[in-house]
Scaffold this active site. Sequence first.
Site, PDB file in Angstrom:
ATOM      1  N   HIS A 211       5.569   5.998   1.244  1.00 15.10           N
ATOM      2  CA  HIS A 211       6.317   4.976   0.537  1.00 15.10           C
ATOM      3  C   HIS A 211       5.405   3.815   0.162  1.00 15.10           C
ATOM      4  CE1 HIS A 211       6.431   3.696   4.772  1.00 15.10           C
ATOM      5  NE2 HIS A 211       6.544   2.464   4.331  1.00 15.10           N
TER       6      HIS A 211
ATOM      7  N   SER B 202       0.801  -1.216   0.000  1.00 15.94           N
ATOM      8  CA  SER B 202       0.000   0.000   0.000  1.00 15.94           C
ATOM      9  C   SER B 202       0.839   1.272   0.000  1.00 15.94           C
ATOM     10  CB  SER B 202      -0.913  -0.002   1.236  1.00 15.94           C
ATOM     11  OG  SER B 202      -0.152  -0.245   2.403  1.00 15.94           O
TER      12      SER B 202
ATOM     13  N   LYS C  64       7.142   3.394  14.035  1.00 18.49           N
ATOM     14  CA  LYS C  64       7.609   2.308  13.183  1.00 18.49           C
ATOM     15  C   LYS C  64       8.552   2.818  12.090  1.00 18.49           C
ATOM     16  CE  LYS C  64       6.001  -1.564  10.382  1.00 18.49           C
ATOM     17  NZ  LYS C  64       5.040  -1.983   9.366  1.00 18.49           N
TER      18      LYS C  64
END
Length: 406
Positions: A251, A95, A122
Amino acid sequence: MELIGSVKNYDWGKLGQESFVAKLAAANDGQFELDVNKPYAELWMGDHCSGPSLISATGEELGSFIQRDPVGNLGPDACKLSYLFKVLSIRKALSIQVHPDKSEAVKLHAQYPDIYKDPNHKPELAIALTDFQAMCGFRPYGEIYSLLKEWPELEALLGKDKIQKLETGGEEALRELYTSLMHSKPKELETCISQMLAKINAKSDPTSLDQLFQQLHKDFPNDVGLLSIYFLNVLSLKPGQAIYLSANVPHAYLTGDCIECMACSDNVVRAGLTPKFKDVDTLLRLISYEGAAAESKFFQPVQLDPARQAHTRTFIPSVKDFAVAETRVPQGVGEYTISNGANGCILLVCSGRAKLTPVGMDPIGLEFGKIVFVPARTGSELRLVIEESGSEFIVYQAMTNDFIEQ
């Protein structure tokens, strides 16, 4: 001690024997049964609750073992691993996404615990194992402007005036433009994409960007995320090259196999190229609209001890949670020493054979697919006796980042 990793069968993973994850899992776990029609997307190594590794000899979860003697296993300042170590095998795009910083992760977890599973940030590092393609960060503003101006269909969808602002407007102009894209009406989006696809299919010599458009449309027809290829840098990494994704950097991994390490979290804010929940407004609020050249997104390793560890290079991000060392010992070298982090480490063998000989412990055989947790109490140095195997010995090592100041 040897570990059995946790395999994830997400739809985007490579199928059967084509998956590097599957090959590792088959070598790592004697109970693993490969299905040639099944996707094998990720191999997790660590103590995250959504996919804990098991101690091979006992079946105990690694986290439980650590808790029984946290000081001996991770040193005096930790009681669980600060990182999650992975291998990814990607058949079709993941995604369009960002990861929240710590403060946002706490808020999102409190509000939507079923979607955002933990309160941690994260940041993540990806090191290519094969030819690897990813989108990472926004292109320079002028580059986005030039790409959009080539397509009347995009001008019709987004508005000429908004695109024109990008020529001189920087972050605010991009914010307005990308928000318009992500909030496009479905019918108008479908018209834009179908007209662009028809033009691309009619080309006798399509560009690499055209070919990426075709592939993404095949996998995610009429998805708003596929138009992000005109906004985000598209990077092609060779084996050994890496990218680092700090909080809020947009990203999407596109294809290939990689080593991945991140803070111990599974928080992902998605907005395209996925059948999973899309939290578009949160992504648009968090995303970094900084534009930068593609070359600036490559993350470079360092050699910390060239004299003693000539075959090791270490990827050191700007967070304390993790670092990754890559060791490639060429054929003909009989012995080699690697460092054990202050909080222990996890080793993953990707090629060759060796014996790990911790002081005062029985040797452990290292070969393809072997995963080993090395406790802090084992000491600061790990001696490897390299065995002849016809190939270089390659091992990746995940550890806490003791190389930067707090």
